[in-house]
Design a protein around this motif. Structure first.
Motif, PDB file in Angstrom:
ATOM      1  N   ALA A  58       0.808  -1.179   0.103  1.00 31.20           N
ATOM      2  CA  ALA A  58       0.040  -0.024   0.103  1.00 31.20           C
ATOM      3  C   ALA A  58       0.802   1.113  -0.168  1.00 31.20           C
ATOM      4  O   ALA A  58       0.516   2.176  -0.762  1.00 31.20           O
ATOM      5  N   ARG A  59       2.059   1.139   0.965  1.00 33.03           N
ATOM      6  CA  ARG A  59       2.822   2.374   0.715  1.00 33.03           C
ATOM      7  C   ARG A  59       3.618   2.569  -0.529  1.00 33.03           C
ATOM      8  O   ARG A  59       3.766   3.712  -1.051  1.00 33.03           O
ATOM      9  N   SER A  60       3.982   1.472  -1.354  1.00 35.25           N
ATOM     10  CA  SER A  60       4.419   1.427  -2.521  1.00 35.25           C
ATOM     11  C   SER A  60       3.492   2.165  -3.635  1.00 35.25           C
ATOM     12  O   SER A  60       3.856   3.161  -4.414  1.00 35.25           O
ATOM     13  N   TRP A  61       2.221   1.822  -3.356  1.00 38.21           N
ATOM     14  CA  TRP A  61       1.043   2.265  -4.296  1.00 38.21           C
ATOM     15  C   TRP A  61       0.995   3.810  -4.061  1.00 38.21           C
ATOM     16  O   TRP A  61       0.885   4.606  -4.918  1.00 38.21           O
ATOM     17  N   SER A  62       0.748   4.055  -2.540  1.00 36.27           N
ATOM     18  CA  SER A  62       0.746   5.660  -2.362  1.00 36.27           C
ATOM     19  C   SER A  62       2.004   6.346  -2.982  1.00 36.27           C
ATOM     20  O   SER A  62       1.774   7.426  -3.524  1.00 36.27           O
ATOM     21  N   GLN A  63       3.360   5.868  -3.100  1.00 34.16           N
ATOM     22  CA  GLN A  63       4.448   6.697  -3.431  1.00 34.16           C
ATOM     23  C   GLN A  63       4.214   6.789  -4.745  1.00 34.16           C
ATOM     24  O   GLN A  63       4.439   7.817  -5.663  1.00 34.16           O
ATOM     25  N   ALA A  64       3.811   5.803  -5.565  1.00 37.31           N
ATOM     26  CA  ALA A  64       3.618   5.803  -7.072  1.00 37.31           C
ATOM     27  C   ALA A  64       2.604   6.685  -7.548  1.00 37.31           C
ATOM     28  O   ALA A  64       2.973   7.520  -8.481  1.00 37.31           O
ATOM     29  N   MET A  65       1.559   6.909  -6.760  1.00 36.28           N
ATOM     30  CA  MET A  65       0.407   7.667  -6.987  1.00 36.28           C
ATOM     31  C   MET A  65       1.047   9.295  -6.787  1.00 36.28           C
ATOM     32  O   MET A  65       0.788   9.974  -7.345  1.00 36.28           O
ATOM     33  N   SER A  66       1.783   9.630  -5.660  1.00 36.05           N
ATOM     34  CA  SER A  66       2.253  10.628  -5.306  1.00 36.05           C
ATOM     35  C   SER A  66       3.260  11.267  -6.499  1.00 36.05           C
ATOM     36  O   SER A  66       3.166  12.310  -6.847  1.00 36.05           O
ATOM     37  N   ARG A  67       4.117  10.324  -7.077  1.00 30.85           N
ATOM     38  CA  ARG A  67       4.921  10.710  -8.090  1.00 30.85           C
ATOM     39  C   ARG A  67       4.150  11.247  -9.412  1.00 30.85           C
ATOM     40  O   ARG A  67       4.167  12.253 -10.040  1.00 30.85           O
ATOM     41  N   ARG A  68       3.007  10.565  -9.554  1.00 34.84           N
ATOM     42  CA  ARG A  68       2.132  10.546 -10.900  1.00 34.84           C
ATOM     43  C   ARG A  68       1.378  12.148 -10.322  1.00 34.84           C
ATOM     44  O   ARG A  68       1.591  12.943 -11.600  1.00 34.84           O
ATOM     45  N   GLN A  69       1.089  12.337  -9.353  1.00 27.98           N
ATOM     46  CA  GLN A  69       0.416  13.588  -9.147  1.00 27.98           C
ATOM     47  C   GLN A  69       1.448  14.809  -9.073  1.00 27.98           C
ATOM     48  O   GLN A  69       0.722  15.838  -9.341  1.00 27.98           O
ATOM     49  N   ASN A  70       2.517  14.710  -8.761  1.00 25.13           N
ATOM     50  CA  ASN A  70       3.329  15.600  -8.388  1.00 25.13           C
ATOM     51  C   ASN A  70       4.210  16.186  -9.843  1.00 25.13           C
ATOM     52  O   ASN A  70       4.733  16.970  -9.941  1.00 25.13           O
ATOM     53  N   ASP A  71       4.205  15.045 -10.746  1.00 18.19           N
ATOM     54  CA  ASP A  71       4.856  15.454 -12.042  1.00 18.19           C
ATOM     55  C   ASP A  71       4.073  14.751 -13.379  1.00 18.19           C
ATOM     56  O   ASP A  71       4.873  13.847 -13.802  1.00 18.19           O
ATOM     57  N   PRO A  72       2.951  15.226 -13.423  1.00 20.92           N
ATOM     58  CA  PRO A  72       2.268  14.283 -14.337  1.00 20.92           C
ATOM     59  C   PRO A  72       2.766  14.705 -15.999  1.00 20.92           C
ATOM     60  O   PRO A  72       3.468  15.661 -16.112  1.00 20.92           O
ATOM     61  N   LEU A  73       2.503  13.753 -16.729  1.00 23.82           N
ATOM     62  CA  LEU A  73       2.988  13.981 -18.317  1.00 23.82           C
ATOM     63  C   LEU A  73       2.023  15.264 -18.709  1.00 23.82           C
ATOM     64  O   LEU A  73       0.860  15.242 -18.718  1.00 23.82           O
ATOM     65  N   ARG A  74       2.852  15.988 -19.320  1.00 20.84           N
ATOM     66  CA  ARG A  74       1.887  17.241 -20.065  1.00 20.84           C
ATOM     67  C   ARG A  74       1.269  16.656 -21.488  1.00 20.84           C
ATOM     68  O   ARG A  74       1.641  15.598 -21.867  1.00 20.84           O
ATOM     69  N   LEU A  75       0.545  17.495 -21.728  1.00 22.74           N
ATOM     70  CA  LEU A  75      -0.368  17.131 -22.928  1.00 22.74           C
ATOM     71  C   LEU A  75       0.451  16.998 -24.170  1.00 22.74           C
ATOM     72  O   LEU A  75       1.324  17.950 -24.518  1.00 22.74           O
ATOM     73  N   LEU A  76       0.472  15.871 -24.776  1.00 25.62           N
ATOM     74  CA  LEU A  76       1.130  15.773 -26.409  1.00 25.62           C
ATOM     75  C   LEU A  76       0.817  16.661 -27.047  1.00 25.62           C
ATOM     76  O   LEU A  76      -0.394  16.727 -27.451  1.00 25.62           O
ATOM     77  N   THR A  77       1.562  16.995 -28.123  1.00 28.30           N
ATOM     78  CA  THR A  77       1.132  17.872 -29.412  1.00 28.30           C
ATOM     79  C   THR A  77       0.979  16.633 -30.532  1.00 28.30           C
ATOM     80  O   THR A  77       1.127  15.558 -30.251  1.00 28.30           O
ATOM     81  N   VAL A  78       0.460  16.970 -31.466  1.00 26.00           N
ATOM     82  CA  VAL A  78      -0.053  16.115 -32.423  1.00 26.00           C
ATOM     83  C   VAL A  78       1.301  15.465 -33.050  1.00 26.00           C
ATOM     84  O   VAL A  78       1.408  14.209 -33.290  1.00 26.00           O
ATOM     85  N   ASP A  79       2.413  16.275 -33.205  1.00 26.56           N
ATOM     86  CA  ASP A  79       3.609  15.694 -33.907  1.00 26.56           C
ATOM     87  C   ASP A  79       4.058  14.681 -32.825  1.00 26.56           C
ATOM     88  O   ASP A  79       4.632  13.859 -33.211  1.00 26.56           O
ATOM     89  N   GLU A  80       4.426  15.124 -31.541  1.00 19.58           N
ATOM     90  CA  GLU A  80       4.539  14.015 -30.594  1.00 19.58           C
ATOM     91  C   GLU A  80       3.796  12.938 -30.331  1.00 19.58           C
ATOM     92  O   GLU A  80       4.374  11.734 -30.386  1.00 19.58           O
ATOM     93  N   GLN A  81       2.628  13.028 -30.500  1.00 21.55           N
ATOM     94  CA  GLN A  81       1.839  11.715 -30.549  1.00 21.55           C
ATOM     95  C   GLN A  81       2.096  10.979 -31.798  1.00 21.55           C
ATOM     96  O   GLN A  81       2.131   9.768 -31.679  1.00 21.55           O
ATOM     97  N   GLU A  82       2.227  11.386 -32.968  1.00 21.27           N
ATOM     98  CA  GLU A  82       2.432  10.747 -34.092  1.00 21.27           C
ATOM     99  C   GLU A  82       3.860  10.129 -34.246  1.00 21.27           C
ATOM    100  O   GLU A  82       3.953   8.713 -34.670  1.00 21.27           O
ATOM    101  N   VAL A  83       4.810  10.820 -33.684  1.00 21.27           N
ATOM    102  CA  VAL A  83       6.156  10.158 -33.482  1.00 21.27           C
ATOM    103  C   VAL A  83       6.222   9.078 -32.329  1.00 21.27           C
ATOM    104  O   VAL A  83       6.711   8.003 -32.912  1.00 21.27           O
ATOM    105  N   LEU A  84       5.804   9.227 -31.403  1.00 18.40           N
ATOM    106  CA  LEU A  84       5.744   8.266 -30.427  1.00 18.40           C
ATOM    107  C   LEU A  84       5.033   6.872 -30.729  1.00 18.40           C
ATOM    108  O   LEU A  84       5.493   5.960 -30.701  1.00 18.40           O
ATOM    109  N   ALA A  85       3.885   7.249 -31.497  1.00 19.28           N
ATOM    110  CA  ALA A  85       3.286   6.081 -31.930  1.00 19.28           C
ATOM    111  C   ALA A  85       3.962   5.102 -33.003  1.00 19.28           C
ATOM    112  O   ALA A  85       4.190   4.007 -33.094  1.00 19.28           O
ATOM    113  N   GLN A  86       4.612   6.013 -33.784  1.00 21.41           N
ATOM    114  CA  GLN A  86       5.643   5.264 -34.883  1.00 21.41           C
ATOM    115  C   GLN A  86       6.874   4.651 -34.395  1.00 21.41           C
ATOM    116  O   GLN A  86       6.961   3.484 -34.962  1.00 21.41           O
ATOM    117  N   VAL A  87       7.363   5.280 -33.441  1.00 19.69           N
ATOM    118  CA  VAL A  87       8.384   4.698 -32.891  1.00 19.69           C
ATOM    119  C   VAL A  87       8.066   3.435 -31.946  1.00 19.69           C
ATOM    120  O   VAL A  87       8.886   2.636 -31.762  1.00 19.69           O
TER     121      VAL A  87
END
Length: 204
Positions: free
Chosen positions: A13-42
């Motif tokens: 439970a502590r590990s899950w809490s720490q993982a959730m804390s990381r996600r909340q404190n440093d979330p992935l920003r919104l991808l641009t269309v170019d980024e989404q396309e390159v990531l999907a292709q790679v």
């Protein structure tokens, strides 16, 4: 088992809490269309380095809503901390975060004509009348290069990104690709290129 206050908190439970804390404190920003396309292709590539494929898959999973630990496990990895570090780097650097920080590994080889053609197109100022856009995105570049009589009918978004990145181009806030140290700005006379005299473009 971790003890806190009056009751014990299971380690899982502590590990899950720490993982959730990381996600909340440093979330992935919104991808641009170019980024989404390159990531999907790679993420589907059979030619890209395995490390880049893995990073692309992780970022896409996080973008789709997976937690860091879940994303890691889905691709056969254990560490949610490594995913958190990848996300933080991507938030700062964008697509260059796919590449390792060191200079080792396989060097991508481009056909000289294709590379020259891509850079020549990127250096040209697009027009809505001729190109359907006033700024260069990877998708717009790909469309123009594929349709041009002397273009590259099978060029991919990932190839465009690698060539531009290698040549020192970055995606500007004005939603166009420019050499490092330059930017497109709107002026009364129209859109002009502004150069930072203290910045030196990356040499290929």
């Amino acid at each position: 088992m971790a003890i806190t206050g009056e009751r014990a908190i299971p380690d899982h439970a502590r590990s899950w809490s720490q993982a959730m804390s990381r996600r909340q404190n440093d979330p992935l920003r919104l991808l641009t269309v170019d980024e989404q396309e390159v990531l999907a292709q790679v993420s589907r590539s059979q030619a890209a380095p395995a490390a880049q494929v893995l990073r692309a898959q992780l970022l896409l999973r996080v973008a789709a809503g997976s937690g860091y630990q879940d994303a890691a496990r889905a691709v056969g990895r254990r560490s949610g901390d490594a995913v958190a570090a990848l996300v933080a780097r991507f938030n700062r650097e964008g697509l260059p975060a796919l590449a390792p920080r060191h200079g080792g590994g396989r060097q991508t080889v481009y056909d000289a004509r294709a590379r020259t053609r891509i850079l020549a197109e990127a250096q040209r100022t697009p027009t809505p009348e001729h190109d359907g856009t006033a700024t260069w995105s990877l998708s717009a570049l790909k469309k123009v290069l594929r349709q041009a009589p002397d273009g590259l009918p099978s060029v991919s978004t990932y190839t465009l990104w690698e060539v531009l990145h290698e040549a020192g181009y970055t995606y500007q806030q004005t939603r166009t690709w420019c050499p490092t140290g330059t930017a497109r700005r709107k002026r009364k006379a129209g859109v002009v290129t502004v150069t930072d005299p203290n910045a030196e473009p990356k040499k290929s």
